[in-house]
Design a protein around this motif. Structure first.
Motif, mmCIF file in Angstrom:
data_model
loop_
_atom_site.group_PDB
_atom_site.id
_atom_site.type_symbol
_atom_site.label_atom_id
_atom_site.label_comp_id
_atom_site.label_asym_id
_atom_site.label_seq_id
_atom_site.Cartn_x
_atom_site.Cartn_y
_atom_site.Cartn_z
ATOM 1 N N THR A 1 0.817 -1.213 0.000
ATOM 2 C CA THR A 1 0.000 0.000 0.000
ATOM 3 C C THR A 1 0.851 1.264 0.000
ATOM 4 O O THR A 1 0.492 2.259 -0.635
ATOM 5 C CB THR A 1 -0.936 0.010 1.225
ATOM 6 N N ASN A 2 1.963 1.250 0.703
ATOM 7 C CA ASN A 2 2.832 2.432 0.745
ATOM 8 C C ASN A 2 3.441 2.716 -0.629
ATOM 9 O O ASN A 2 3.526 3.868 -1.052
ATOM 10 C CB ASN A 2 3.938 2.240 1.789
ATOM 11 N N THR A 3 3.850 1.661 -1.335
ATOM 12 C CA THR A 3 4.381 1.833 -2.686
ATOM 13 C C THR A 3 3.295 2.353 -3.620
ATOM 14 O O THR A 3 3.525 3.240 -4.446
ATOM 15 C CB THR A 3 4.935 0.492 -3.223
ATOM 16 N N GLU A 4 2.102 1.787 -3.488
ATOM 17 C CA GLU A 4 0.971 2.232 -4.302
ATOM 18 C C GLU A 4 0.714 3.723 -4.074
ATOM 19 O O GLU A 4 0.515 4.483 -5.035
ATOM 20 C CB GLU A 4 -0.277 1.418 -3.939
ATOM 21 N N TYR A 5 0.750 4.150 -2.832
ATOM 22 C CA TYR A 5 0.500 5.557 -2.508
ATOM 23 C C TYR A 5 1.568 6.459 -3.116
ATOM 24 O O TYR A 5 1.255 7.527 -3.654
ATOM 25 C CB TYR A 5 0.453 5.735 -0.985
ATOM 26 N N GLN A 6 2.815 6.034 -3.048
ATOM 27 C CA GLN A 6 3.895 6.826 -3.634
ATOM 28 C C GLN A 6 3.727 6.941 -5.144
ATOM 29 O O GLN A 6 3.993 7.998 -5.743
ATOM 30 C CB GLN A 6 5.259 6.215 -3.289
ATOM 31 N N MET A 7 3.274 5.867 -5.789
ATOM 32 C CA MET A 7 3.020 5.904 -7.230
ATOM 33 C C MET A 7 1.874 6.858 -7.551
ATOM 34 O O MET A 7 1.881 7.540 -8.585
ATOM 35 C CB MET A 7 2.709 4.495 -7.747
ATOM 36 N N PHE A 8 0.894 6.932 -6.668
ATOM 37 C CA PHE A 8 -0.212 7.878 -6.831
ATOM 38 C C PHE A 8 0.304 9.312 -6.717
ATOM 39 O O PHE A 8 -0.047 10.179 -7.514
ATOM 40 C CB PHE A 8 -1.290 7.606 -5.778
ATOM 41 N N LYS A 9 1.164 9.546 -5.741
ATOM 42 C CA LYS A 9 1.712 10.889 -5.512
ATOM 43 C C LYS A 9 2.557 11.362 -6.700
ATOM 44 O O LYS A 9 2.576 12.548 -7.017
ATOM 45 C CB LYS A 9 2.565 10.912 -4.237
ATOM 46 N N THR A 10 3.251 10.444 -7.354
ATOM 47 C CA THR A 10 4.095 10.811 -8.489
ATOM 48 C C THR A 10 3.351 10.782 -9.821
ATOM 49 O O THR A 10 3.944 11.041 -10.870
ATOM 50 C CB THR A 10 5.326 9.879 -8.583
ATOM 51 N N GLY A 11 2.043 10.456 -9.787
ATOM 52 C CA GLY A 11 1.242 10.451 -11.001
ATOM 53 C C GLY A 11 1.290 9.168 -11.792
ATOM 54 O O GLY A 11 0.729 9.081 -12.889
ATOM 55 N N GLU A 12 1.931 8.145 -11.245
ATOM 56 C CA GLU A 12 1.989 6.856 -11.946
ATOM 57 C C GLU A 12 0.690 6.075 -11.807
ATOM 58 O O GLU A 12 0.446 5.143 -12.567
ATOM 59 C CB GLU A 12 3.145 6.023 -11.390
ATOM 60 N N LEU A 13 -0.134 6.427 -10.815
ATOM 61 C CA LEU A 13 -1.445 5.824 -10.623
ATOM 62 C C LEU A 13 -2.480 6.928 -10.451
ATOM 63 O O LEU A 13 -2.181 7.992 -9.894
ATOM 64 C CB LEU A 13 -1.457 4.913 -9.389
ATOM 65 N N ASP A 14 -3.698 6.663 -10.893
ATOM 66 C CA ASP A 14 -4.787 7.632 -10.741
ATOM 67 C C ASP A 14 -5.635 7.380 -9.498
ATOM 68 O O ASP A 14 -6.542 8.151 -9.188
ATOM 69 C CB ASP A 14 -5.693 7.602 -11.980
ATOM 70 N N SER A 15 -5.339 6.293 -8.785
ATOM 71 C CA SER A 15 -6.103 5.970 -7.576
ATOM 72 C C SER A 15 -5.214 5.161 -6.651
ATOM 73 O O SER A 15 -4.283 4.475 -7.110
ATOM 74 C CB SER A 15 -7.363 5.179 -7.938
ATOM 75 N N SER A 16 -5.491 5.238 -5.350
ATOM 76 C CA SER A 16 -4.691 4.488 -4.391
ATOM 77 C C SER A 16 -5.494 4.211 -3.134
ATOM 78 O O SER A 16 -6.364 4.996 -2.754
ATOM 79 C CB SER A 16 -3.437 5.289 -4.018
ATOM 80 N N ASP A 17 -5.187 3.087 -2.487
ATOM 81 C CA ASP A 17 -5.685 2.850 -1.142
ATOM 82 C C ASP A 17 -4.951 3.792 -0.202
ATOM 83 O O ASP A 17 -3.967 4.435 -0.577
ATOM 84 C CB ASP A 17 -5.434 1.397 -0.724
ATOM 85 N N VAL A 18 -5.424 3.847 1.045
ATOM 86 C CA VAL A 18 -4.828 4.743 2.034
ATOM 87 C C VAL A 18 -3.951 3.932 2.985
ATOM 88 O O VAL A 18 -4.456 3.074 3.710
ATOM 89 C CB VAL A 18 -5.926 5.485 2.825
ATOM 90 N N PRO A 19 -2.639 4.193 3.023
ATOM 91 C CA PRO A 19 -1.778 3.468 3.961
ATOM 92 C C PRO A 19 -2.185 3.758 5.401
ATOM 93 O O PRO A 19 -2.474 4.916 5.742
ATOM 94 C CB PRO A 19 -0.380 4.027 3.670
ATOM 95 N N ALA A 20 -2.242 2.739 6.240
ATOM 96 C CA ALA A 20 -2.685 2.910 7.624
ATOM 97 C C ALA A 20 -1.857 3.957 8.363
ATOM 98 O O ALA A 20 -2.389 4.755 9.139
ATOM 99 C CB ALA A 20 -2.614 1.565 8.351
ATOM 100 N N ASP A 21 -0.560 3.993 8.106
ATOM 101 C CA ASP A 21 0.325 4.925 8.808
ATOM 102 C C ASP A 21 0.047 6.390 8.459
ATOM 103 O O ASP A 21 0.390 7.292 9.224
ATOM 104 C CB ASP A 21 1.793 4.611 8.489
#
Length: 543
Positions: free
Chosen positions: A259-279
């Motif tokens: 999930t943390n990697t997914e979120y970082q990809m969302f932040k950099t524009g590599e993904l248009d959606s992401s789950d929310v990391p618990a932290d």
């Protein structure tokens, strides 16, 4: 000389403008308007994450969240859930229902085609639905077809394919007869398990679904590329009957299980959606960018009642009561889920308008003192001086690991029991869980259709979704009676009683009800996340 300098400056300005245009359009291709004229229009590409490799794109086999979100967009059934989560005409443009409510006659669209250009016919549905029920297929979704007359008998090898009451009246007319009227029938058949299959393609190549080059679908998108365990891509299907209303040109799916990697990809524009990391949940919720939507389903754990020490109901209850669901959602998952003290989730109304979950109440709650007493009692009943070793198994994902570790700590602190943790990849995990190879294992359920019976039916004896070894004749009869009961008051009473028996016997530990918590690119619109069902991208758009 002056004239030459003027020409040189003009040339340089034109070159600079051309360079700027090239940079702004980098990575996009001019779009053809369909008339052979090329227009300067940026390709609309949506970037999503599937988390893991799909189990299968064979409709009756890909009966899980890592398969059916994609399947729902590269294939389509007779009906499709709309933006209000109600079934509407899809591959079938209309249907007739007999006076007794048991026979449905579907009229398939004349322009319904397969992605390879083949005509889609009623025979493709006959082939697919019988294949779903064929015991040789081994589909975990076969039980959904038991409301078809002859369906259960065929699947349990007490009948034949000829006994299944589905038929092609003609090339574009498909008829099905049910065992009894089912209010939720049109919703059920929007499920990927009921998608058609191109009989000619499947006959020529039994593995047609395993690669992008051989895949043939009938949905708004076509599978164009599939790099196994890495990513896959869909493109707009120009053979789709409603292609004019599909706005996206392409959808690219990554496979990132952190999930943390997914979120970082969302932040950099590599993904248009992401789950929310618990932290990061607390800070992201405060920022107000997190979207929360309903989802019918539950995160839970299964006991294997055929394996020591969980053959004993008091030991099962002790472990279940030692779990603090409220603490898990507040301190571990942190995504505003509701703790689960029953199995049927919120959102289903009975005949009196009462919510099923509220009406049937909390059936199993945290109680450390009682848990200790039950553990002691169960050990005495089994003659244990020391509890047999317990291993908790989960499939590999960072969020599953955190919950497993929380349970491990609770069992230690509340029961004084040391529990080992084990993890494995999803495909192997699912197979071994069905084979009852685990003592205690992580699980989840997302509703296949919008009715509480879909929850309670999971624990019938021998059901493909049971996976606990638990069996109770009274429970089985209540579920069977509920499925055949047309009086809604009586039907809900039967389901209430069945769920209570489930928790009296405790073959499961409920953890939390699902919701859909996510971040999404502001330029993306039209994605529908059904509370019961799947991701809908047919109407999605990207500015």
């Amino acid at each position: 000389m002056k004239k030459f300098i003027t020409m040189l400056v003009t040339f340089m300005l034109l070159f600079a403008l051309a360079a700027c245009t090239a940079n702004s359009d980098a990575g996009s291709e001019p779009k053809d308007d369909g008339n052979g004229d090329s227009k300067e229009k940026t390709e609309k590409v949506l970037y999503l994450n599937n988390g893991q490799e799909p189990t299968s794109f064979d409709p009756p086999i890909g009966f899980d969240a890592v398969s059916w979100n994609a399947l729902n967009n590269i294939m389509e059934g007779l009906t499709r859930l709309d933006e209000n989560h109600q079934p509407k005409a899809a591959t079938a443009e209309k249907w007739d229902v007999s006076e007794d409510g048991k026979t449905y006659t579907f009229h398939i669209r004349e322009d319904a085609k397969w992605s390879n250009g083949d005509d889609l016919t009623a025979d493709d549905f006959v082939f697919a639905w019988k294949r779903l029920l064929d015991p040789k297929t081994g589909s975990g979704a076969a039980f959904l077809g038991y409301f078809i007359e002859g369906g259960e008998a065929f699947n349990t090898e007490k009948g034949t394919a000829d006994d299944v009451k589905v038929k092609a009246v003609d090339k574009k007319t498909f008829e099905v007869t049910l065992t009894s009227p089912q209010a939720y029938f049109l919703s059920v058949i929007a499920n990927p398990a009921f998608f058609p299959i191109n009989e000619k393609v499947a006959t020529e190549n039994p593995e047609w679904f395993s690669e992008a080059d051989s895949f043939v679908g009938n949905g708004p998108f076509a599978l164009s590329e599939w790099n196994h365990d890495s990513d896959f891509t869909m493109v707009k299907n120009d053979k789709y009957w409603d292609a004019k209303n599909v706005k996206l040109d392409k959808i690219h799916w990554a496979m990132v299980d952190d999930t943390n990697t997914e979120y970082q990809m969302f932040k950099t524009g590599e993904l248009d959606s992401s789950d929310v990391p618990a932290d990061l949940a607390e800070s992201l919720f405060k920022e107000g960018d997190v979207k929360v939507e309903d989802q019918a389903g539950e995160y839970f754990y299964r006991f294997n009642v055929t394996m020591e020490p969980f053959q004993n109901v008091n030991i099962r209850k002790a472990f279940a009561m030692a779990v603090d669901q409220k603490q898990i959602v507040e301190l571990v998952t942190k995504n505003k889920e509701k703790p689960a003290y029953g199995f049927v989730s919120y959102g289903f109304k009975d005949a009196a308008g009462k919510d099923f979950r509220e009406a049937n109440g909390d059936l199993l709650k945290t109680n450390v003192a009682e848990a200790k007493e039950l553990l002691k009692k169960g050990m005495e009943e089994e003659g244990y001086s020391t509890l047999p070793e317990v291993t908790l198994t989960y499939n590999t994902l960072d969020s599953h690991k955190k919950i497993a570790e929380a349970l491990q700590q609770m069992f230690k602190e509340n029961l004084g029991v040391d529990v080992k943790l084990a993890n494995m990849e999803s495909n192997v995990f699912a197979t071994d869980q069905k084979a009852l190879k685990f003592q205690l294992s992580r699980s989840s359920f997302l509703a296949d259709y919008a009715d509480p019976i879909n929850f309670v039916e999971n624990f019938q004896t021998g059901h493909s979704m049971n996976r606990t070894g638990w069996s109770n004749a009274e429970f089985d009869q209540l579920v069977k009676d509920a499925k055949n009961e047309s009086d809604e008051n009586k039907r809900f009473d039967l389901m209430y009683k069945a769920e209570k028996i489930l928790f009296e016997e405790a073959p499961i530990i409920p953890i939390h009800f699902y919701n859909q918590v996510y971040l999404q690119n502001e330029s993306v619109t039209g994605i529908v996340r059904h509370p019961v069902g799947y991701l809908e991208l047919k109407s999605a758009d990207k500015k």
